[in-house]
Design an enzyme around this catalytic site. Structure first.
Site, mmCIF file in Angstrom:
data_model
loop_
_atom_site.group_PDB
_atom_site.id
_atom_site.type_symbol
_atom_site.label_atom_id
_atom_site.label_comp_id
_atom_site.label_asym_id
_atom_site.label_seq_id
_atom_site.Cartn_x
_atom_site.Cartn_y
_atom_site.Cartn_z
ATOM 1 C CB ALA A 61 -0.918 0.016 1.219
ATOM 2 C CG ASP A 103 -8.284 4.151 10.977
ATOM 3 O OD1 ASP A 103 -7.343 3.880 10.209
ATOM 4 O OD2 ASP A 103 -8.162 4.926 11.941
ATOM 5 C CE1 TYR A 143 -3.233 4.672 3.168
ATOM 6 C CE2 TYR A 143 -4.485 5.489 5.047
ATOM 7 C CZ TYR A 143 -3.799 4.469 4.420
ATOM 8 O OH TYR A 143 -3.680 3.242 5.026
ATOM 9 C CE LYS A 147 -5.556 0.656 2.013
ATOM 10 N NZ LYS A 147 -4.713 -0.492 1.549
#
Length: 301
Positions: A61, A103, A143, A147
């Site tokens: 990632a 999260d 980010y 994701k």
């Protein structure tokens, strides 16, 4: 059983390697970015053709949260396009994908010092236990957005997947908050840490163990989809730092500060405690509280 792990040199990849010897029945294939470039579909398919993995754990990632704001194309290529390439490849080779998410797909915020609210729906979150897998994602930065796009690409291209959302990952490997705090404490007499962002630290080794548990527990009745995992409990970054110093016996003047006093290019979720009910019941796992797991990690330094 062959399990291919991407991002092998990263924090979670190293954590999986550290426990892989406990599982002789699994043939792990650890691939760094130079071994397997997830942004290159042809490369993905060539590596899968050679190794014929039953499972792929994607730990690769782009995780530089602040830098992503100025490098959105690179973050997208790895986090979204890379996830899609793996999903397409896993479908072709009948491989089950376990993908690590975050999260940061949420942007809950603290309202009036009383209750946490969902930013998009302007409604209270469903449970005081934290965010569930069915809460509506609403990332505020590059980010988190990339994701989330990676999650969506997997869901669109591959039925056989487990997406694991986690938070505040640290370990004895790589760079992370715990190691940064210990380094700064060796250089300074006083330190200020944000106290109004609430979440849960996750020991990467605990996460690694759970990923292997999912693989071992898999059968034709397994429920694919999104799962949350972190250690138990909740704290602020200030609380986390304070506990690190307490357990290590470090004496430092630690000061709590609001997020507004420490501006960053990317906004952090104010509240990202994850409800683990689904993963605990589905895979029959018990999760350590974050303080216990922190103690175990500090002993490994």
């Amino acid at each position: 059983m062959v399990v291919l792990v991407t991002g092998a040199n990263g924090q979670l990849g190293q954590a999986i390697q550290s426990i892989s010897g406990k599982y002789p029945e699994i043939d792990f294939v650890f691939c760094s970015s130079s071994d397997l470039d997830i942004t290159n579909l042809e490369n993905c398919q060539a590596v899968f053709s050679t190794n014929q993995p039953h499972f792929c754990i994607n730990t690769a990632a782009y995780t530089a949260v602040d830098k992503a704001e100025s490098e959105p194309a690179k973050a997208f290529d790895i986090n979204a396009n890379g996830a899609e390439n793996l999903a397409i490849t896993c479908k072709k080779f009948n491989t089950i994908l376990i993908h690590i998410s975050t999260d940061f797909v949420f942007d809950a915020y603290f309202s009036e010092g009383i209750a946490y609210y969902d930013r998009e729906l302007r409604l209270p979150l469903k449970s005081n236990l934290g965010l569930t897998e069915t809460d509506v994602p609403f990332p505020s930065g590059v980010y988190g957005l990339t994701k989330l796009q990676g999650e969506q690409a997997i869901q669109a291209n591959l039925e056989k997947h487990f997406i694991i959302r986690t938070s505040w990952v640290y370990s004895q490997f790589g760079n992370n908050f715990m190691k940064t705090m210990l380094r700064l404490a060796s250089e300074r007499d006083t330190l200020s840490v944000v106290s109004d962002q609430i979440g849960t630290p996750t020991n990467a080794v605990d996460l690694a163990e759970v990923l292997i548990k999912i693989i071992q527990s898999y059968n034709s009745q397994s429920a694919f989809g999104i799962y949350n995992f972190s250690n138990e409990g909740q704290c602020s970054w200030y609380d986390f730092a304070n506990e690190i110093f307490r357990q290590k016996g470090v004496s430092i003047d630690l000061k709590p500060i609001p997020t507004s006093a420490y501006p960053t290019p990317a906004k952090r979720p104010a509240y990202s405690v994850l409800d683990k009910t689904k993963i605990k019941s589905t895979f029959d796992i018990k999760i350590n509280d974050w303080q216990t797991s922190l103690s175990a990690c500090l002993k490994q330094l």
